[in-house]
Design a protein around this motif. Structure first.
Motif, PDB file in Angstrom:
ATOM      1  N   THR A 157       0.837  -1.208   0.000  1.00  0.00           N
ATOM      2  CA  THR A 157       0.000   0.000   0.000  1.00  0.00           C
ATOM      3  C   THR A 157       0.867   1.250   0.000  1.00  0.00           C
ATOM      4  O   THR A 157       0.592   2.196  -0.751  1.00  0.00           O
ATOM      5  CB  THR A 157      -0.940  -0.002   1.219  1.00  0.00           C
TER       6      THR A 157
ATOM      7  N   SER B  21       0.935   3.769  -3.146  1.00  0.00           N
ATOM      8  CA  SER B  21       0.545   5.155  -2.856  1.00  0.00           C
ATOM      9  C   SER B  21       1.636   6.123  -3.274  1.00  0.00           C
ATOM     10  O   SER B  21       1.351   7.196  -3.820  1.00  0.00           O
ATOM     11  CB  SER B  21       0.244   5.325  -1.366  1.00  0.00           C
ATOM     12  N   ASN B  22       2.876   5.761  -3.036  1.00  0.00           N
ATOM     13  CA  ASN B  22       4.000   6.613  -3.428  1.00  0.00           C
ATOM     14  C   ASN B  22       4.058   6.744  -4.950  1.00  0.00           C
ATOM     15  O   ASN B  22       4.230   7.851  -5.480  1.00  0.00           O
ATOM     16  CB  ASN B  22       5.309   6.038  -2.890  1.00  0.00           C
TER      17      ASN B  22
ATOM     18  N   ILE C  83      -4.336   6.330   6.938  1.00  0.00           N
ATOM     19  CA  ILE C  83      -5.371   5.819   6.045  1.00  0.00           C
ATOM     20  C   ILE C  83      -6.798   6.055   6.526  1.00  0.00           C
ATOM     21  O   ILE C  83      -7.662   6.340   5.730  1.00  0.00           O
ATOM     22  CB  ILE C  83      -5.166   4.325   5.718  1.00  0.00           C
TER      23      ILE C  83
ATOM     24  N   TYR D   8      -1.639   8.497   2.382  1.00  0.00           N
ATOM     25  CA  TYR D   8      -1.532   7.040   2.373  1.00  0.00           C
ATOM     26  C   TYR D   8      -0.073   6.596   2.389  1.00  0.00           C
ATOM     27  O   TYR D   8       0.278   5.630   3.054  1.00  0.00           O
ATOM     28  CB  TYR D   8      -2.223   6.442   1.147  1.00  0.00           C
ATOM     29  N   ARG D   9       0.770   7.286   1.624  1.00  0.00           N
ATOM     30  CA  ARG D   9       2.172   6.852   1.553  1.00  0.00           C
ATOM     31  C   ARG D   9       2.906   7.102   2.868  1.00  0.00           C
ATOM     32  O   ARG D   9       3.971   6.565   3.096  1.00  0.00           O
ATOM     33  CB  ARG D   9       2.881   7.493   0.369  1.00  0.00           C
TER      34      ARG D   9
ATOM     35  N   PHE E 161      -3.092  10.345  -1.682  1.00  0.00           N
ATOM     36  CA  PHE E 161      -1.967   9.427  -1.841  1.00  0.00           C
ATOM     37  C   PHE E 161      -0.786   9.850  -0.969  1.00  0.00           C
ATOM     38  O   PHE E 161      -0.049   9.007  -0.464  1.00  0.00           O
ATOM     39  CB  PHE E 161      -1.544   9.320  -3.305  1.00  0.00           C
TER      40      PHE E 161
ATOM     41  N   TYR F 254       1.142   8.900  -6.096  1.00  0.00           N
ATOM     42  CA  TYR F 254       1.402  10.295  -5.720  1.00  0.00           C
ATOM     43  C   TYR F 254       2.218  10.987  -6.814  1.00  0.00           C
ATOM     44  O   TYR F 254       1.877  12.079  -7.270  1.00  0.00           O
ATOM     45  CB  TYR F 254       2.143  10.326  -4.385  1.00  0.00           C
TER      46      TYR F 254
ATOM     47  N   ARG G  28      -3.799  13.586  -5.078  1.00  0.00           N
ATOM     48  CA  ARG G  28      -2.399  13.707  -4.672  1.00  0.00           C
ATOM     49  C   ARG G  28      -2.297  13.832  -3.156  1.00  0.00           C
ATOM     50  O   ARG G  28      -1.459  13.203  -2.514  1.00  0.00           O
ATOM     51  CB  ARG G  28      -1.758  14.914  -5.356  1.00  0.00           C
TER      52      ARG G  28
ATOM     53  N   CYS H 209      -8.393  12.256   5.264  1.00  0.00           N
ATOM     54  CA  CYS H 209      -8.445  11.365   4.099  1.00  0.00           C
ATOM     55  C   CYS H 209      -9.866  11.339   3.539  1.00  0.00           C
ATOM     56  O   CYS H 209     -10.057  11.353   2.323  1.00  0.00           O
ATOM     57  CB  CYS H 209      -7.991   9.958   4.474  1.00  0.00           C
TER      58      CYS H 209
END
Length: 178
Positions: free
Chosen positions: A7, A11-12, A94, A89-90, A86, A15, A83, A99
């Motif tokens: 994840t 996510s990275n 979460i 998330y990164r 993400f 992004y 963006r 979020c």
């Protein structure tokens, strides 16, 4: 809450991909407008079935092209919200209220982009047929299946954002009891 490495990695990657799209979309639109100014005959392919009586002037092409920035602005807003989501998330964040706001913002951007797309397309057709003789100018308003898809997807994202905000609130309450 522990977030899987998959994840975080995805996510990275997303992004950075969304960041590239935020920059690339306006540049691509400007390129396409410039291309149409250089080769005005391409306009008829962009609007099949619309009777454009004469070759549009560069000013007409630019004005019609700039109308396309209306829905693009909403879509860029949705991309900025993606963006931000993400980015959280990164970092392993979460299930939070922020979020949920990003998810809701994505939905709002999609809905606005779909609505503004209908308006922008109608304005583009009016601009491009304005030089036609009276009685041959066109105002066309149309909703395509992808527009309906964006509207429904946006509405779904708004609802998911609201539900996620409620879930984040409940999770916060539960953490305060423990």
């Amino acid at each position: 809450m522990t977030v899987s490495q998959n994840t975080l990695t995805l996510s990275n990657w997303l992004y950075h991909a969304v960041t590239a799209f935020i920059v690339a979309l306006p540049l691509l639109a400007l390129f396409l407008i410039g291309q149409r100014v250089a080769a005005p005959d391409l306009i008829t392919g962009d609007f099949p079935g619309i009777p454009i009586a004469s070759t549009p002037s560069p000013a007409t092409i630019v004005l019609a092209g700039l109308m396309g920035f209306l829905p693009m602005a909403a879509m860029i807003y949705a991309l900025v919200q993606m963006r931000g989501l993400f980015g959280r998330y990164r970092q392993g964040e979460i299930l939070t209220a922020i979020c949920a706001l990003h998810i809701k913002g994505i939905g709002q951007g999609l809905v606005a982009g779909a609505a503004l797309g209908v308006i922008a397309n109608s304005l583009q057709i009016v601009i491009l047929t304005w030089a036609n003789p009276p009685g041959q100018r066109v105002l066309a308003i149309g909703i395509e299946t992808d527009t309906i898809g964006f509207l429904l997807s946006g509405a779904l994202m708004i609802l998911i954002g609201r539900v996620m905000a409620e879930a984040a609130r409940v999770a916060d309450e539960n953490r305060s009891f423990v």
